[in-house]
Design a protein around this motif. Structure first.
Motif, PDB file in Angstrom:
ATOM      1  N   PRO A 170      13.293  -3.682   1.417  1.00 45.52           N
ATOM      2  CA  PRO A 170      12.762  -2.682   0.481  1.00 45.52           C
ATOM      3  C   PRO A 170      12.699  -3.236  -0.945  1.00 45.52           C
ATOM      4  N   ILE A 171      11.936  -2.569  -1.782  1.00 41.58           N
ATOM      5  CA  ILE A 171      11.835  -2.955  -3.212  1.00 41.58           C
ATOM      6  C   ILE A 171      13.097  -2.443  -3.915  1.00 41.58           C
ATOM      7  N   ALA A 172      13.820  -3.330  -4.600  1.00 43.01           N
ATOM      8  CA  ALA A 172      15.049  -2.907  -5.292  1.00 43.01           C
ATOM      9  C   ALA A 172      14.689  -2.302  -6.645  1.00 43.01           C
ATOM     10  N   PHE A 173      15.250  -1.122  -6.911  1.00 46.10           N
ATOM     11  CA  PHE A 173      15.096  -0.506  -8.247  1.00 46.10           C
ATOM     12  C   PHE A 173      16.318   0.357  -8.521  1.00 46.10           C
ATOM     13  N   ASP A 174      16.587   0.620  -9.793  1.00 47.91           N
ATOM     14  CA  ASP A 174      17.747   1.418 -10.187  1.00 47.91           C
ATOM     15  C   ASP A 174      17.374   2.883 -10.334  1.00 47.91           C
ATOM     16  N   SER A 175      18.282   3.769  -9.963  1.00 48.62           N
ATOM     17  CA  SER A 175      18.131   5.191 -10.283  1.00 48.62           C
ATOM     18  C   SER A 175      19.470   5.866 -10.036  1.00 48.62           C
ATOM     19  N   ASP A 176      19.631   7.038 -10.619  1.00 49.59           N
ATOM     20  CA  ASP A 176      20.847   7.808 -10.351  1.00 49.59           C
ATOM     21  C   ASP A 176      20.519   9.299 -10.423  1.00 49.59           C
ATOM     22  N   CYS A 177      20.486   9.864 -11.635  1.00 50.48           N
ATOM     23  CA  CYS A 177      20.335  11.328 -11.748  1.00 50.48           C
ATOM     24  C   CYS A 177      18.958  11.825 -11.313  1.00 50.48           C
ATOM     25  N   ARG A 178      17.929  11.045 -11.562  1.00 55.99           N
ATOM     26  CA  ARG A 178      16.525  11.425 -11.328  1.00 55.99           C
ATOM     27  C   ARG A 178      16.157  12.717 -12.069  1.00 55.99           C
ATOM     28  N   GLU A 179      16.827  12.949 -13.189  1.00 55.09           N
ATOM     29  CA  GLU A 179      16.546  14.131 -14.018  1.00 55.09           C
ATOM     30  C   GLU A 179      16.344  13.755 -15.479  1.00 55.09           C
ATOM     31  N   GLY A 180      16.156  12.473 -15.753  1.00 55.03           N
ATOM     32  CA  GLY A 180      15.923  12.054 -17.137  1.00 55.03           C
ATOM     33  C   GLY A 180      17.170  12.063 -17.995  1.00 55.03           C
ATOM     34  N   ILE A 181      18.353  11.999 -17.372  1.00 56.15           N
ATOM     35  CA  ILE A 181      19.598  12.139 -18.133  1.00 56.15           C
ATOM     36  C   ILE A 181      20.406  10.845 -18.209  1.00 56.15           C
ATOM     37  N   LEU A 241       0.848  -1.190   0.000  1.00 57.64           N
ATOM     38  CA  LEU A 241       0.000   0.000   0.000  1.00 57.64           C
ATOM     39  C   LEU A 241       0.885   1.242   0.000  1.00 57.64           C
ATOM     40  N   ALA A 242       0.576   2.181  -0.864  1.00 59.14           N
ATOM     41  CA  ALA A 242       1.299   3.458  -0.898  1.00 59.14           C
ATOM     42  C   ALA A 242       0.297   4.530  -0.486  1.00 59.14           C
ATOM     43  N   GLY A 243       0.314   4.856   0.808  1.00 61.62           N
ATOM     44  CA  GLY A 243      -0.679   5.805   1.325  1.00 61.62           C
ATOM     45  C   GLY A 243      -0.113   7.205   1.444  1.00 61.62           C
ATOM     46  N   ASP A 244      -1.007   8.202   1.375  1.00 61.85           N
ATOM     47  CA  ASP A 244      -0.620   9.622   1.555  1.00 61.85           C
ATOM     48  C   ASP A 244       0.535  10.036   0.652  1.00 61.85           C
ATOM     49  N   ILE A 245       0.395   9.754  -0.615  1.00 60.57           N
ATOM     50  CA  ILE A 245       1.439  10.108  -1.587  1.00 60.57           C
ATOM     51  C   ILE A 245       1.089  11.454  -2.205  1.00 60.57           C
ATOM     52  N   SER A 246       2.009  12.408  -2.098  1.00 59.80           N
ATOM     53  CA  SER A 246       1.765  13.724  -2.707  1.00 59.80           C
ATOM     54  C   SER A 246       1.785  13.580  -4.230  1.00 59.80           C
ATOM     55  N   THR A 247       0.861  14.246  -4.900  1.00 60.37           N
ATOM     56  CA  THR A 247       0.839  14.177  -6.372  1.00 60.37           C
ATOM     57  C   THR A 247       2.016  14.951  -6.983  1.00 60.37           C
ATOM     58  N   ASP A 248       2.746  15.711  -6.141  1.00 56.91           N
ATOM     59  CA  ASP A 248       3.950  16.401  -6.632  1.00 56.91           C
ATOM     60  C   ASP A 248       5.162  15.479  -6.677  1.00 56.91           C
ATOM     61  N   MET A 249       5.034  14.310  -6.038  1.00 60.78           N
ATOM     62  CA  MET A 249       6.182  13.387  -6.022  1.00 60.78           C
ATOM     63  C   MET A 249       6.392  12.756  -7.396  1.00 60.78           C
ATOM     64  N   PHE A 286       7.524   9.221  -9.472  1.00 67.00           N
ATOM     65  CA  PHE A 286       7.239   7.804  -9.246  1.00 67.00           C
ATOM     66  C   PHE A 286       8.305   7.182  -8.333  1.00 67.00           C
ATOM     67  N   LEU A 287       9.569   7.584  -8.541  1.00 66.56           N
ATOM     68  CA  LEU A 287      10.646   7.013  -7.719  1.00 66.56           C
ATOM     69  C   LEU A 287      10.561   7.515  -6.280  1.00 66.56           C
ATOM     70  N   GLU A 288      10.143   8.767  -6.100  1.00 62.03           N
ATOM     71  CA  GLU A 288       9.958   9.277  -4.728  1.00 62.03           C
ATOM     72  C   GLU A 288       8.838   8.514  -4.031  1.00 62.03           C
ATOM     73  N   MET A 289       7.808   8.161  -4.793  1.00 59.06           N
ATOM     74  CA  MET A 289       6.722   7.350  -4.219  1.00 59.06           C
ATOM     75  C   MET A 289       7.280   5.998  -3.762  1.00 59.06           C
ATOM     76  N   LEU A 290       8.161   5.391  -4.594  1.00 57.10           N
ATOM     77  CA  LEU A 290       8.762   4.111  -4.191  1.00 57.10           C
ATOM     78  C   LEU A 290       9.679   4.301  -2.973  1.00 57.10           C
ATOM     79  N   ASP A 291      10.354   5.472  -2.894  1.00 55.59           N
ATOM     80  CA  ASP A 291      11.189   5.768  -1.710  1.00 55.59           C
ATOM     81  C   ASP A 291      10.336   5.752  -0.438  1.00 55.59           C
ATOM     82  N   VAL A 292       9.142   6.357  -0.525  1.00 51.00           N
ATOM     83  CA  VAL A 292       8.253   6.422   0.646  1.00 51.00           C
ATOM     84  C   VAL A 292       7.835   5.006   1.055  1.00 51.00           C
ATOM     85  N   VAL A 293       7.468   4.203   0.061  1.00 46.98           N
ATOM     86  CA  VAL A 293       7.063   2.815   0.346  1.00 46.98           C
ATOM     87  C   VAL A 293       8.236   2.062   0.980  1.00 46.98           C
TER      88      VAL A 293
END
Ligand code: SF4
Ligand code: FES
Length: 265
Positions: free
Chosen positions: A55-66, A27-35, A37-44
């Protein structure tokens, strides 16, 4: 205006390449719509960690689409529902309160699942290592007009160079082909004079590496182009095919045999 939503996540979880894997519900509760998708996974993940769970394993680095590190299939679409958007740039405002969201890793024979949503994309690195470079000495920065290049050509090369190597094209392709990625990498160099001296060897080596890595062939589905976050055009696949065929005709290097290689001409 920002608000909060609650979602049910159905997430693919797999302990390693040999594990069978299964869908888990979170369950991903109280998720701000400004977040994002990866920030939502961070909260979870923060909540899972506080509960003493993995925790759920996923890849990320820049978080800026680069950088091209992030990626998951969201409700059946690589990088989620928004066109020309990486997963890290996808905002939660595109989901509605109460939605159930299915999240899976890139699925392709060439990409092994490392854990959960993280997959091994090193086969793309091996394609680059096979020829995605030029060997001209760089030295000091040359004058901008030292080698005149028509603007249209420079623009096409820049568009191809926008590929971030995320692998969404492979995940979307029913054949698991890496033709859009390889086409972009071959094109960005083949279009420019600096890339011409090694163009033939590059096309042959990169196509060979692509086949060896277990990627499939193009059958003009165009799913790759539809999901590419950088809107790489399949005209780059046509250019790859031309470069490959030219190399076969004019080079002394033998053209590797291919079965039904790219039909995007
Ligand atoms: S072509 Fe597009 S989808 Fe494929 S790796 Fe490059 S940026 Fe990603
Ligand atoms: S984390 Fe770098 S492109 Fe998404």
């Amino acid at each position: 205006m920002s608000k909060t939503i609650s979602l049910t996540l159905r997430v693919w979880q797999q302990n390693g390449p040999r594990d069978r894997g299964r869908l888990e519900t979170h369950l991903a509760g109280d998720i701000s719509t400004d977040m994002s998708f990866l920030e939502m996974l961070d909260v979870v993940n923060e909540r899972l960690t506080l509960e003493g769970r993995e925790p759920i394993a996923f890849d990320s680095d820049c978080r800026e689409g680069i950088c091209g590190m992030c990626g998951a299939v969201v409700n059946g679409r690589p990088h989620g529902p928004e066109k020309a958007t990486t997963l890290c740039q996808l905002h939660m405002r595109h989901f509605a309160d109460g939605d159930t969201v299915l999240i899976e890793p890139w699925r392709s024979r060439a990409f092994k699942v490392v854990r959960d949503l993280a997959v091994d994309r090193s086969p793309l690195d091996r394609i680059i290592m096979a020829g995605g470079y030029i060997s001209a000495g760089t030295g000091a920065a040359p004058d901008a007009n030292a080698i005149p290049i028509p603007q249209e050509t420079a623009e096409k090369a820049m568009d191809a160079a926008a590929c971030i190597g995320c692998g969404a094209c492979v995940a979307a392709c029913p054949n698991g082909a890496a033709m859009l990625f390889t086409g972009a990498k071959v094109s960005q160099l083949a279009l420019l004079p600096q890339g011409r001296p090694e163009a033939a060897q590059r096309a042959l080596s990169m196509v060979c590496a692509m086949d060896e890595a277990g990627f499939g062939n193009c059958t003009n589905e165009r799913e790759c182009e539809a999901v590419c976050p950088k809107e790489i055009s399949i005209t780059n696949i046509a250019r790859l095919n031309r470069e490959f065929l030219k190399a076969g005709f004019f080079s002394r290097v033998r053209t590797p045999a291919r079965s039904g290689a790219g039909k995007a001409d």
